[in-house]
Structure formats: structure tokens, C-alpha cells
Design a protein around this motif. Structure first.
Motif, short mmCIF file in Angstrom:
data_model
loop_
_atom_site.label_atom_id
_atom_site.label_comp_id
_atom_site.label_asym_id
_atom_site.label_seq_id
_atom_site.Cartn_x
_atom_site.Cartn_y
_atom_site.Cartn_z
N VAL A 1 40.83 -12.73 -2.32
CA VAL A 1 41.24 -11.32 -2.33
C VAL A 1 39.98 -10.47 -2.48
N ASN A 2 39.75 -9.58 -1.53
CA ASN A 2 38.60 -8.68 -1.58
C ASN A 2 39.07 -7.25 -1.74
N LEU A 3 38.54 -6.57 -2.75
CA LEU A 3 38.86 -5.17 -3.00
C LEU A 3 37.73 -4.31 -2.44
N ALA A 4 37.99 -3.68 -1.30
CA ALA A 4 36.96 -2.91 -0.62
C ALA A 4 37.19 -1.41 -0.82
N PRO A 5 36.13 -0.62 -0.96
CA PRO A 5 34.70 -0.99 -0.88
C PRO A 5 34.26 -1.81 -2.10
N ALA A 6 33.46 -2.84 -1.83
CA ALA A 6 33.12 -3.82 -2.84
C ALA A 6 32.06 -3.35 -3.83
N ASP A 7 31.44 -2.19 -3.57
CA ASP A 7 30.37 -1.73 -4.46
C ASP A 7 30.89 -0.77 -5.53
N ILE A 8 32.20 -0.53 -5.57
CA ILE A 8 32.80 0.34 -6.59
C ILE A 8 33.59 -0.53 -7.56
N ARG A 9 33.32 -0.36 -8.85
CA ARG A 9 34.01 -1.18 -9.84
C ARG A 9 35.50 -0.83 -9.90
N LYS A 10 36.34 -1.87 -9.91
CA LYS A 10 37.80 -1.69 -9.98
C LYS A 10 38.27 -2.07 -11.38
N GLU A 11 39.16 -1.25 -11.92
CA GLU A 11 39.64 -1.48 -13.29
C GLU A 11 41.14 -1.33 -13.35
N GLY A 12 41.75 -2.05 -14.30
CA GLY A 12 43.17 -1.89 -14.56
C GLY A 12 44.05 -2.89 -13.83
N SER A 13 45.35 -2.74 -14.08
CA SER A 13 46.32 -3.71 -13.55
C SER A 13 47.17 -3.14 -12.41
N ALA A 14 46.82 -1.96 -11.92
CA ALA A 14 47.65 -1.30 -10.89
C ALA A 14 47.56 -1.98 -9.53
N TYR A 15 46.62 -2.91 -9.36
CA TYR A 15 46.46 -3.59 -8.06
C TYR A 15 47.42 -4.76 -7.90
N ASP A 16 48.15 -5.14 -8.97
CA ASP A 16 49.01 -6.33 -8.92
C ASP A 16 49.95 -6.33 -7.73
N LEU A 17 50.63 -5.20 -7.50
CA LEU A 17 51.65 -5.14 -6.45
C LEU A 17 51.05 -5.34 -5.07
N SER A 18 49.92 -4.67 -4.79
CA SER A 18 49.27 -4.81 -3.48
C SER A 18 48.78 -6.24 -3.25
N ILE A 19 48.21 -6.84 -4.29
CA ILE A 19 47.71 -8.22 -4.15
C ILE A 19 48.87 -9.18 -3.91
N ALA A 20 49.96 -9.00 -4.66
CA ALA A 20 51.12 -9.88 -4.50
C ALA A 20 51.70 -9.79 -3.09
N LEU A 21 51.85 -8.58 -2.57
CA LEU A 21 52.38 -8.42 -1.21
C LEU A 21 51.42 -8.98 -0.18
N GLY A 22 50.11 -8.82 -0.42
CA GLY A 22 49.12 -9.40 0.49
C GLY A 22 49.22 -10.91 0.54
#
Length: 512
Positions: free
Chosen positions: A65-86
Motif C-alpha cells: 500500500v502506497n500513500l501518495a504523495p510519498a514525501d508528506i507524512r501521513k497521520e491517524g487512522s482515517a485511511y483504514d476505509l480506503s486501504i480496506a476497499l483497495g
């Protein structure tokens, strides 16, 4: 198979779209890349349990799983739904045809329920700007996002509902809000009123001047004189929020996670009253993951500091710059965020440690040195930035027990609105200036012209009170507001005299 979904990251009060790229291929191990924090790295454990509970399978293959843009720090748990569907789409369990039409956010519980997130309004605004069809959000956040018109806002309770939506097995509930009706229905919805205050007509006059021009106020008087009661009623006489002000204020409260689940818009001006034990960071904002402080949560509203001398000096001093610039910049090694901080400051304090200095009936037990030391906790630079210094005296029994009707807040507010209209017309060609308190030095020189006798009056006051150049400008701003309240084109001597009267803490030997 490679699948892309969309999520979002919030920095300051604005959102940035994050593309969640998910690849399922032969191999072993799970990887999340793109500068994720610990909460995101742990998400695969939550996601696996949620997928299994929903009746689907977690692929036993290599998942990247790649969170783009990769040079910006990602924080928190709000990405769960998008990753699960992906993951489900990349493994062929969910149809991926419409995945890229929606931005999806939400934290997954182990049983698949979708938990609320922060910053929903900023996310929805960014989704609309990016031209996406809609957003899929936890039910608790849907009303907040529905404020954004022209965007499909879908509310989901659990992962299974979202899976069935993309597989066209069922529809998600679309949340709609009539923003004008919502805004107008709740506007000026206050629980307190100036009609509750008995007596104190001179203090009410001072607060009306402050509201009319957006000026900062300090109330000084003995315990029980009504300082806190008056301060809490200041927002009730301020002009109603404009829609754009409401949206900006809502964004700040959304990012900080302080917006009520049933709320969609901040329709009344905020009133923040932090305790005097507050830290500098909690007041101005910041932290390892920067969050808005109290001064930003009071944006377009009122910040009330009760027992002002009890605040740590470092806490009070960090307010000096935001009081002038009306914004705060939180800088870190790799990034900085800006938070708006255009608030009215109202402070209250006792005149001495025991509280009874200058009291008409009770005797002060503090010595002169103790009184001076107590007042010196409030530094000159901070007092310079407070336009109105108001002495509050105890209310007499006859006034407390009287039955005379006093003015309601809505009556005072109508007068304030009319004065603000005069200022809006005056400053129509001045960017970022909406009221008299926001004038810079150059604008003060243009707008606040006084007669030769007025200059003489002001010069005498400057010399006797030892006022600074900043205090000089503050007096002119307040006198301009008082003149506006009298519908006077010119600043007359009586307007100047009243403005000078409100510099009580600048008076020589005020404390004896």
C-alpha cells in the motif's frame, strides 16, 4: 492487481488529497509505504479483522500500500476505509469501476464498524475542488460534510455497507442539508442575555463599544461584581456570523475534533474560556502533531481569560503577536501550518490579591507593594494591546432587587450591527480590514482625523498617563468607534475623552 482509491490528509485547516495505491501480487508480507505513522502501520491488523468479520477474506499474498504523495507524512487512522476497499478491489472481491469517483475516510473497528474522524469539512471541500463525485464517511461526520453543496455525501455505518454499495447490492444513505435554512434557524441561539444583568450600565456601554468596533477589553473589579457574567454575554451582542465566517470557524473546530456529531455548521460565535493553568501550546496551538489552540478555536468569536494575573507570564506573552497579526504560524523542522486567530479578547481580574482594593465597603488587607506586584503580572506590552480598561464596581442592593426592565441583547445587537455596517462601507476598499480594531497604523492616520483641540487633549493625556505609541493608536480607534455610534463623521473631543477614560490601567499611581 493494482487499484487506486482516494483519501485525504489535513494540515492546518486545509486538506490534501492522498492517493491510496494498493497492489496485491504473489509473495508474502504486508507493506505500507509513503511516510505512514504508527497508527497507519497498525491499520492492517484492524483491516484484516474488519474484512473477516464482514464475511470476506484477507488475501494471503504480498500486499503493498502506497500513500501518495510519498514525501508528506501521513497521520491517524482515517485511511483504514480506503486501504480496506483497495485491498478488496485488488483481490477481486469488490468491483473497482466507481472507486475513483469517491473519497473515502473512516477508522475501522475490529468488528467492521466505521468510527468518526476529524477535519471532515476540510476533506469535503477538497473533494469538491478535485472534481470527485462524492465522499463516503462515517455517519457521525456526514452532516458536517453535507454543508458543501454540489457534493454527494454518503453515510456508512460499517465496512459491509460500503462493500455492498460498490458491488451494487445496496445504496448508502445520502445526507443533504439546506445550508441557508440550517444557518438561519440556529443563528443567535444563545442561552444568556444582557437583560439578566442588573445595573452596571457603564460596563454595558463599554462592552457595546467593544462589540461595535471589535475591540479588546479588560474588566477589573472585586469578586462578585459581575465581571464573568458580563463577559459571557458579550457574544450575544456581536453581529451574527456571515456564512463564510461560519464555514471557516467550523473547519477549525472540525480539525480539532470539537464539533458535535449532530452539528453541521457553527452558527453562533464561539466563546472560549480556558482555565488559568493552561499551557502556552494549548493556548496558541502546536504539539508534535500540530492542533489549533484556544485562540484559533475562538476565531470570529470571543476569548475570555478570567483571573488574568493567575495565568503564567509565558502564556500571556505568546498572545502578543496573534493579537496584532490575527493569525498564528506553527513552525516545525520540515513544515509549518497557519491557523487563523481573529478573536476578541476579554479579560477579567481582581485589583489585588484579596480582591477588595478600592472597594466602597470592604477593606483591602493587601499592602501597596502587594497591589503593585499583583498588577505588574500583566505586562505593559499586553495592556497596550487591550483597547478598553474598564473598572467594575459592585452592584447596589436597590439595583439588584429592582424590577426595572433592562435592554435585551437583541436590542443592543441591532445598534452594533448598524455601526458595523458603517465600518464595512468605510473599509470596502481596504483589504483584510472589516472593523475599526483591525486598522493598521497607516489606516488610522487616514481615517481617524482629529481637530487641533482634540490633538491638544490627546497630547495632554499622553504626557500625563505616559502612553505608548500603540496606546495612542488604540485611543484613536476606540474614539472612531464611539463617533460611529453617534453617527458622527468627525471624531469630536467628547469621543476622544471617553476613549481616554477607558485607559484606567495606564493612569499614574492607579494602585495608590
Amino acid at each position: 492487481m493494482l487499484v487506486k482509491t482516494f483519501s485525504s490528509a489535513v494540515y492546518g485547516i486545509n486538506a490534501t488529497t492522498v492517493t491510496v495505491e494498493t497492489l496485491v501480487c504473489p509473495g508474502i508480507h504486508y507493506y505500507i509505504v509513503g511516510l505512514p505513522d504508527s497508527a497507519i502501520k497498525e491499520s492492517l491488523h484492524r483491516i484484516e479483522s474488519a474484512i473477516t468479520t464482514a464475511g470476506y477474506r484477507m488475501p494471503r499474498q504480498k500486499i503493498v500500500v502506497n500513500l501518495a504523495p510519498a514525501d508528506i507524512r501521513k497521520e491517524g487512522s482515517a485511511y483504514d476505509l480506503s486501504i480496506a476497499l483497495g485491498i478488496l478491489a485488488a483481490s477481486g472481491q469488490v468491483q473497482g469501476t466507481s472507486l475513483t469517483e469517491y473519497m473515502m475516510l473512516g477508522e475501522l473497528s475490529l468488528d467492521g464498524d466505521i468510527q468518526p474522524i476529524k477535519g471532515t469539512l476540510s476533506v469535503a471541500l477538497q473533494a469538491k475542488q478535485d472534481g470527485l463525485k462524492g465522499v463516503i464517511l462515517p455517519t457521525a461526520n456526514a452532516r458536517e460534510a453535507a454543508v458543501v453543496q454540489g457534493l454527494e455525501v454518503l453515510a456508512a455505518n460499517n465496512l459491509q455497507d460500503v462493500i455492498h454499495f460498490f458491488n451494487e447490492q445496496q445504496k448508502l444513505k445520502r445526507v443533504r442539508i439546506d445550508i441557508e435554512e440550517e444557518f438561519l434557524h440556529h443563528i443567535n441561539n444563545y442561552d444568556v442575555d444582557f437583560a439578566d444583568v442588573k445595573g452596571q450600565e457603564n460596563i454595558k456601554r463599554a462592552l457595546e463599544i467593544a462589540a461595535a468596533g471589535g475591540h479588546n477589553v479588560i474588566l477589573i473589579g472585586p469578586p462578585g461584581a459581575g465581571k464573568t457574567m458580563l463577559a459571557k454575554r458579550l457574544p450575544t451582542i456581536l453581529p451574527p456570523l456571515h456564512l463564510d465566517e461560519s464555514l471557516e470557524t467550523t473547519k477549525i473546530h472540525s480539525v480539532s475534533g470539537q464539533l458535535h456529531a449532530l452539528s453541521s455548521l457553527m452558527t453562533v460565535r464561539p466563546f472560549r474560556a480556558p482555565h488559568h493553568t493552561i499551557s502556552d501550546v494549548a493556548l496558541v496551538g502546536g504539539g508534535s502533531s500540530p492542533q489549533p489552540g484556544e485562540i484559533s478555536l475562538a476565531h470570529h468569536g470571543v476569548l475570555f481569560l478570567d483571573e488574568l494575573p493567575e495565568f503564567k507570564r509565558s502564556v500571556l506573552e505568546v498572545m502578543r503577536q496573534p493579537l496584532e497579526s490575527r493569525n498564528i504560524t506553527i513552525s516545525r523542522a520540515k513544515f509549518s501550518v497557519d491557523y487563523p486567530a481573529s478573536f476578541m479578547l476579554i479579560a477579567a481580574m481582581n485589583p489585588c490579591p484579596c480582591g477588595y482594593y478600592n472597594h466602597p465597603e470592604k477593606e483591602c488587607i493587601c499592602g501597596s507593594a502587594a497591589v503593585h506586584h499583583y498588577l505588574s503580572r500583566i505586562t505593559g506590552p499586553l495592556l497596550d494591546r487591550i483597547d478598553l480598561h474598564v473598572e467594575v464596581t459592585p452592584v447596589e442592593f436597590n439595583e439588584l432587587s429592582g424590577t426595572r426592565n433592562t435592554e435585551k441583547s437583541e436590542v443592543i445587537r441591532e445598534r452594533v450591527i448598524q455601526v458595523r455596517k458603517i465600518q464595512e462601507k468605510r473599509f470596502a476598499d481596504f483589504p483584510n480590514i472589516h472593523n475599526n480594531a483591525q486598522m493598521n497604523t497607516r489606516t488610522v492616520r487616514q481615517v481617524c482625523q482629529i481637530s487641533s483641540s482634540g490633538k491638544q487633549l490627546l497630547q495632554t493625556a499622553m504626557e500625563r498617563l505616559g502612553l505608548s505609541a500603540r496606546a495612542y493608536d488604540r485611543i484613536l480607534k476606540v474614539s472612531r468607534t464611539i463617533a460611529d455610534m453617534d453617527s458622527s463623521e468627525q471624531i469630536e473631543n467628547k469621543h476622544l475623552a471617553e476613549a481616554i477614560h477607558f485607559r484606567s490601567l495606564d493612569r499614574e499611581n492607579w494602585a495608590g
